[in-house]
Structure formats: C-alpha cells, structure tokens
Design a protein around this motif. Sequence first.
Motif: not given
Length: 249
Positions: A1-17
């Motif tokens: 879950m830690d990696r899921i949360r880290a990936a989610a954070r990067d996805l959430r912070d991206a201006d274009a995904a």
Amino acid sequence: MDRIRAAARDLRDADAAVALTGAGVSAPSGVPPFRGEDGIWNEYDPDALDVWRFRREPGAFWADWLDLRADLLDADPEPNPAHEALADLSAAGRLDALVTQNIDGLHRDAGSEEVVELHGNARRAVCRNCGWTTSADDAVARAESGDLPPRCDACDGALKPDAVLFGEQLPRDALVRARELAADSEAFLVAGSSLTVEPAASLPARAAESGATLIVVNLDETPLDARADYVFRGDVTEVLPALREAVGE
C-alpha cells in the motif's frame, strides 16, 4: 500500500496524466486476448482475417469474421472494476486521456470520455470506398442474413469491420494524438499491456524520455519494467481500484 500511495501521489500531482491499456484490462470482462496462451490467434488463421483477404474475398472474409467476432463480443461483455477505476480517475480530473489497444468499446461504456482507439473499434463497420459508417450490429445482421459482404448504403462498397486488420496502418489521427499525449504527460499509467506490440509499446518510452512518471500494472513482466518508476505485478481489477482510492485520499 505504501507504493500504491506513492504512485497515487505522483498521479495526483501531475498536471497531465495519460493511461495506456491493453488486452489485460478487458480479459476480466471475458474478452479473450489475440495473443498469448489463450489468444484468439491460436484458434484462427491470421492470414484469413487480414486486409489482403478482405480485398480479395470480402465475402469469405466476413464469414470468418462472424465466427471470430462471436468469440470476442457476443457474450455482451461489460466494463469491469479496472475500466470503472480509470473512468473515475478521468471524471475526477486525475486522468486527462486514455489510449487503448482494445477494440471492444468498454472504456466508453464505463464512462471514460477522451478515448484514443489505436486499433479501431469492432462495434463499427466502415466502407473503405467512401468512409460511410454503421454499427457493427447492423453489418453483422446483414452478413448473417446472407449479404456477404454487407454493403455500404451510400456507394454499395463492401463494408469492413472498423478494427485495424493485419496489413493496415493504424488510424493516423489516433496515432498522432497518442504520441502527443505521451510526450506531454507528467504521469503515464500502463495497464494490462505486455508492451510488445508497436507502435503502442513505444508510447510509455516516449513519456519516460520526456520526464513522466511511469507506472506499470500488469500480471507479467514488460520490456519497460526496468524504466518504470512503479511496477505492480497484479490483477488490474484490484490494483487500479486501489490506486483510484489512494488518489482520492
């Protein structure tokens, strides 16, 4: 879950995904892949269903296509939790576009809006002479009634399934758009794709070269795993909903 949360954070912070999906996303809905151990091409001859056969023998091509299409879509597949998670991410503004190698139309059924269909859509039929289109159900009904091949209402040309056949180029507009999306993305999510079929396989590499965070979700290894920031070797119907939930935290 830690990696899921880290990936989610990067996805959430991206201006274009952007997301790229392959057969592994539709397989849980009962749509068989074309390649691999359980692939369609183990049961059908690809040469009988390529664009040259269509041009030479459109009627015989359609007779074989009816059988293949029945194996692909006649079970009326519905979107699964992976499709729904991607649609939810799009609706929440966390995913700008979705590029797919699949021809089943399930992403649109799930509610995803900008869907770039690299390999076309088996739910449509198109006239190669004039470009007139109709639903695949209409074309199939004509073919099943003995109209082989089914004909265009506008010019009487032979209709073709609007899926990319062997020997055909990918739709230019779709390919150009997919490459633009990959180059401009800050996060690029790959789901259910082996990344072995070009040119789709080059899209995540293009994104990574532009500095995007690369997230890969697939049951098997892919050639891009070593370049990915996150690799989740798991079921897309479990990993993608978990990623969606983490993005919303």
